[in-house]
Design a protein around this motif. Structure first.
Motif, PDB file in Angstrom:
ATOM      1  N   ALA A 232      30.875  46.224  40.050  1.00  0.00           N
ATOM      2  CA  ALA A 232      30.590  44.997  40.838  1.00  0.00           C
ATOM      3  C   ALA A 232      31.719  44.056  40.645  1.00  0.00           C
ATOM      4  N   SER A 233      32.326  44.109  39.797  1.00  0.00           N
ATOM      5  CA  SER A 233      33.580  43.190  39.702  1.00  0.00           C
ATOM      6  C   SER A 233      34.619  43.494  40.420  1.00  0.00           C
ATOM      7  N   ARG A 234      34.566  44.908  40.981  1.00  0.00           N
ATOM      8  CA  ARG A 234      35.830  45.247  41.890  1.00  0.00           C
ATOM      9  C   ARG A 234      35.478  44.764  43.564  1.00  0.00           C
ATOM     10  N   LEU A 235      34.235  44.368  43.873  1.00  0.00           N
ATOM     11  CA  LEU A 235      33.944  43.839  44.954  1.00  0.00           C
ATOM     12  C   LEU A 235      34.509  42.571  44.994  1.00  0.00           C
ATOM     13  N   PRO A 236      34.711  42.137  46.340  1.00  0.00           N
ATOM     14  CA  PRO A 236      35.153  40.655  46.325  1.00  0.00           C
ATOM     15  C   PRO A 236      34.328  39.422  46.158  1.00  0.00           C
ATOM     16  N   ALA A 237      34.902  38.744  45.402  1.00  0.00           N
ATOM     17  CA  ALA A 237      34.072  37.729  44.663  1.00  0.00           C
ATOM     18  C   ALA A 237      33.279  36.666  45.614  1.00  0.00           C
ATOM     19  N   GLU A 238      31.908  36.461  45.460  1.00  0.00           N
ATOM     20  CA  GLU A 238      31.235  35.366  46.338  1.00  0.00           C
ATOM     21  C   GLU A 238      31.662  34.111  45.828  1.00  0.00           C
ATOM     22  N   ASP A 239      31.632  33.955  44.425  1.00  0.00           N
ATOM     23  CA  ASP A 239      31.812  32.436  43.748  1.00  0.00           C
ATOM     24  C   ASP A 239      32.767  32.490  42.989  1.00  0.00           C
ATOM     25  N   GLY A 240      33.605  31.475  42.935  1.00  0.00           N
ATOM     26  CA  GLY A 240      34.848  31.116  42.060  1.00  0.00           C
ATOM     27  C   GLY A 240      34.281  31.372  40.794  1.00  0.00           C
ATOM     28  N   LEU A 241      33.028  31.248  40.272  1.00  0.00           N
ATOM     29  CA  LEU A 241      32.564  31.537  38.933  1.00  0.00           C
ATOM     30  C   LEU A 241      33.014  33.106  38.428  1.00  0.00           C
ATOM     31  N   ASP A 242      33.085  33.859  39.729  1.00  0.00           N
ATOM     32  CA  ASP A 242      33.457  35.241  39.371  1.00  0.00           C
ATOM     33  C   ASP A 242      34.755  35.492  38.830  1.00  0.00           C
ATOM     34  N   LEU A 243      35.719  34.957  39.476  1.00  0.00           N
ATOM     35  CA  LEU A 243      37.161  34.931  39.260  1.00  0.00           C
ATOM     36  C   LEU A 243      37.423  34.307  37.751  1.00  0.00           C
ATOM     37  N   ARG A 244      36.828  33.394  37.427  1.00  0.00           N
ATOM     38  CA  ARG A 244      37.062  32.598  36.290  1.00  0.00           C
ATOM     39  C   ARG A 244      36.650  33.518  34.886  1.00  0.00           C
ATOM     40  N   ASP A 269      41.673  35.818  49.053  1.00  0.00           N
ATOM     41  CA  ASP A 269      42.833  36.452  48.571  1.00  0.00           C
ATOM     42  C   ASP A 269      43.387  36.875  47.237  1.00  0.00           C
ATOM     43  N   LEU A 270      42.424  36.356  46.489  1.00  0.00           N
ATOM     44  CA  LEU A 270      42.992  36.777  45.034  1.00  0.00           C
ATOM     45  C   LEU A 270      42.229  38.216  44.505  1.00  0.00           C
ATOM     46  N   ASP A 271      41.236  38.520  45.286  1.00  0.00           N
ATOM     47  CA  ASP A 271      40.587  39.733  45.230  1.00  0.00           C
ATOM     48  C   ASP A 271      41.292  41.020  44.989  1.00  0.00           C
ATOM     49  N   PRO A 272      42.492  41.539  45.937  1.00  0.00           N
ATOM     50  CA  PRO A 272      43.257  42.620  45.548  1.00  0.00           C
ATOM     51  C   PRO A 272      44.187  42.417  44.406  1.00  0.00           C
ATOM     52  N   LEU A 273      44.551  41.154  44.139  1.00  0.00           N
ATOM     53  CA  LEU A 273      45.471  40.920  42.864  1.00  0.00           C
ATOM     54  C   LEU A 273      44.583  41.228  41.867  1.00  0.00           C
ATOM     55  N   LYS A 274      43.448  40.668  41.691  1.00  0.00           N
ATOM     56  CA  LYS A 274      42.794  40.980  40.529  1.00  0.00           C
ATOM     57  C   LYS A 274      42.398  42.291  40.023  1.00  0.00           C
ATOM     58  N   LEU A 275      42.581  43.330  40.821  1.00  0.00           N
ATOM     59  CA  LEU A 275      42.426  44.857  40.905  1.00  0.00           C
ATOM     60  C   LEU A 275      43.578  45.416  40.496  1.00  0.00           C
ATOM     61  N   GLU A 276      44.686  44.746  40.635  1.00  0.00           N
ATOM     62  CA  GLU A 276      46.094  45.493  40.553  1.00  0.00           C
ATOM     63  C   GLU A 276      46.403  45.558  38.926  1.00  0.00           C
ATOM     64  N   PRO A 277      46.631  46.866  38.447  1.00  0.00           N
ATOM     65  CA  PRO A 277      46.875  47.109  37.013  1.00  0.00           C
ATOM     66  C   PRO A 277      47.895  46.334  36.394  1.00  0.00           C
ATOM     67  N   ALA A 278      48.846  46.409  37.024  1.00  0.00           N
ATOM     68  CA  ALA A 278      50.184  45.581  36.678  1.00  0.00           C
ATOM     69  C   ALA A 278      50.199  44.114  36.879  1.00  0.00           C
ATOM     70  N   SER A 455      52.637  48.051  43.151  1.00  0.00           N
ATOM     71  CA  SER A 455      51.400  48.221  43.627  1.00  0.00           C
ATOM     72  C   SER A 455      50.850  49.675  43.281  1.00  0.00           C
ATOM     73  N   MET A 456      49.726  49.751  42.503  1.00  0.00           N
ATOM     74  CA  MET A 456      48.946  51.021  42.356  1.00  0.00           C
ATOM     75  C   MET A 456      47.653  51.040  42.920  1.00  0.00           C
ATOM     76  N   LEU A 457      47.235  50.252  43.653  1.00  0.00           N
ATOM     77  CA  LEU A 457      46.026  50.032  44.208  1.00  0.00           C
ATOM     78  C   LEU A 457      46.055  50.377  45.596  1.00  0.00           C
ATOM     79  N   ALA A 458      44.981  51.253  46.177  1.00  0.00           N
ATOM     80  CA  ALA A 458      44.526  51.236  47.491  1.00  0.00           C
ATOM     81  C   ALA A 458      43.410  50.467  47.583  1.00  0.00           C
ATOM     82  N   TYR A 459      43.494  49.258  48.100  1.00  0.00           N
ATOM     83  CA  TYR A 459      42.431  48.351  48.038  1.00  0.00           C
ATOM     84  C   TYR A 459      41.254  48.374  48.941  1.00  0.00           C
ATOM     85  N   GLU A 460      41.536  48.876  50.118  1.00  0.00           N
ATOM     86  CA  GLU A 460      40.458  49.108  51.150  1.00  0.00           C
ATOM     87  C   GLU A 460      39.654  50.076  50.647  1.00  0.00           C
ATOM     88  N   ASP A 461      40.403  51.275  50.109  1.00  0.00           N
ATOM     89  CA  ASP A 461      39.593  52.414  49.818  1.00  0.00           C
ATOM     90  C   ASP A 461      38.779  52.297  48.564  1.00  0.00           C
TER      91      ASP A 461
END
Length: 494
Positions: A232-244, A269-278, A455-461
């Motif tokens: 679930a953490s890979r889906l777009p965050a609904e609340d800023g608390l999820d990002l914290r 805007d931050l959702d793809p960045l939080k998933l990037e391994p690097a 980048s090592m992520l295919a975000y939309e996929d």
């Protein structure tokens, strides 16, 4: 207007953040994959994390649910969106458009929105095989019940049966479910036909006695105990608390620092960045300094630019940002963050709070005036440095002009968009969602890191795969046929 009898079911929660939004998203994907025309609906949402549709704004969670249902988002999916501007009140978005201001204590006025809520629900239902409705907060807030449109007030007005979800991970789930039953009046209680338990860790059989206790105390049937869904953490965050709650990645090739401002908005805007391994994405809470070893500082969107600019200075983050700039670091400002990077921000009409103005950080040679109608639109863009393309959206007030707009980082059709400092290390833009484009994100990561990471992520996929996984997870652990039967029981009442 008559009430249609399109099959519908409502997912209520014993409180906020118990997983309602994700359960609705998972059900939308599951039923869409069965060939049903399923539509998500949330009568009232309160969030500064909005999404742009062809006709206006809705909560970002409903946009994700629409994606799960494999349909474009529509303003009727979230007819009332309250966007907090301060502790004193919120901006009202009614069926996608700004409709004034709601004072924080004016609970009675919320009931005035019910006709518009029912109107949107009927339009949405007219082209649906099934509507999955999400509640807000908890139906046990009996002090707000008289003018409620978000939970059982809507359920009763529209005749939609409900399922109550409790979160066992936060503790006290038996008391939460049984207590909700206890405080509701008889007519409200009758709208809830079943319950489910979410976010269970461990052996589900160990909670059999707990399920029986809830069933005996409430008379509701149990539709399932849903284990923790880690993805679930890979889906777009609904609340800023999820990002914290992000997990640090020591040794990642690129460290990005984001100060958490009171009016932070559209932080998807931050959702793809939080998933990037690097990438090590660091959310900096008030009272903490921006890390001196950050490669990039991002100033996110803001619902109240002048207020957040003052908060940034009060935390001393302006000093940290200027020091970061002197060290040769990169800075990106998005929407309200873009406005803060300029020389001056003016709000002569008091559109985001008390009328006034304040100097910005002076890192871009631009000035902003908040005036005119709100811009809400989806756009196709070109990233000027790399010629890569993507899809983004704008939700903002105001106009930003100045010398640094001559080096716009993006183009939207024939229009230059944004601004860049002469040395290229400070960038501002009104576009949200640019990092969702894999080639654009790859080009930006290379520029921010000096090509040391990629980048090592295919975000939309990745989002699609996670929604598929969520649907499969719910199919394994919820009684899906019983949920459909509840939804069709509404149809039979017609």
């Amino acid at each position: 207007m008559g009430i249609s009898r399109t099959p519908a079911v409502m997912i209520l929660g014993t409180g906020s953040n118990v997983g309602k939004s994700l359960i609705v998203a998972g059900l939308c994907r599951l039923f869409a994959d069965r060939g049903l025309k399923v539509r998500p609906f949330k009568p009232q949402n309160m969030s500064n994390n909005a999404a742009a549709t062809a006709a206006g704004e809705i909560g970002r969670a409903q946009a994700l649910q629409a994606r799960a249902a494999r349909i474009p988002p529509h303003v009727d999916m979230n007819p009332v969106l309250l966007k907090p501007e301060s502790e004193a009140g919120s901006q009202i978005i009614l069926q996608g458009r700004v409709a004034g201001h709601l004072a924080s204590g004016d609970f009675a006025r919320r009931g005035d929105f019910l006709p518009k809520v029912l109107e949107s629900f009927e339009r949405l239902s007219a082209d649906a095989d099934l509507v999955v409705v999400e509640g807000a907060g908890s139906p046990a807030e009996t002090n707000l019940r008289a003018r409620d449109i978000a939970n059982l007030g809507f359920a009763r007005a529209a005749g939609v049966p409900a399922i109550l979800v409790g979160d066992i991970d936060r503790g006290g789930v038996i008391a939460s479910l049984v207590g909700t039953h206890a405080v509701l009046d008889e007519a409200d209680r009758a709208m809830i036909r079943a319950f489910a338990v979410n976010r269970f860790r461990g052996e589900i059989a160990l909670f059999n006695d707990g399920v029986e206790t809830i069933r005996e105390a409430t008379g509701w049937s149990c539709l399932g105990v849903v284990p923790w869904f880690a993805a679930a953490s890979r889906l777009p965050a609904e609340d800023g608390l999820d990002l914290r709650q992000l997990t640090a990645r020591p040794g990642a090739g690129l460290r990005i620092a984001v100060p958490i401002l009171p009016g932070m908005a559209n932080f998807d805007d931050l959702d793809p960045l939080k998933l990037e391994p690097a990438v090590d994405l660091v959310m900096v809470a008030p009272g903490q300094a921006l890390p001196g070893d950050a490669d990039l500082v991002i100033l996110p969107g803001s619902k109240t630019t002048l207020r957040d600019l003052a908060a940034l200075r009060a935390q001393g983050w302006d000093i940290d940002i200027l020091a970061h700039r002197r060290r040769g670091g990169h800075i990106v400002g998005l929407c309200g963050g873009y406005q803060m990077l300029g020389r001056m921000v003016r709000d002569p009409l008091g559109l985001e709070g008390p009328a006034g103005e304040a100097p910005g950080l002076g890192l871009l040679d631009v000035e902003t005036v908040l005036e005119g109608a709100k811009t809400v639109r989806e756009v196709d863009f070109v990233h000027a440095p790399s010629a890569s393309t993507g899809r983004a959206y704008e939700i903002h007030l105001g106009r930003t002009d100045g010398a640094d707009t001559a080096r716009a980082p993006f183009r939207v059709g024939d229009r230059a968009e944004g601004a860049t400092s002469p040395d290229g290390r400070v960038v501002g833009s009104y576009l949200h969602g640019v990092f969702s484009s894999d080639p654009v994100r790859a080009a930006c990561l290379a520029a921010f890191s000096g090509s040391s990471v990629s980048s090592m992520l295919a975000y939309e996929d990745d989002v699609e795969a996670t929604l598929d996984g969520l649907a499969a997870h719910l199919a394994r652990h919820l009684d899906i046929e019983a949920i459909l039967a509840l939804a069709h029981a509404r149809e039979a009442q017609g």
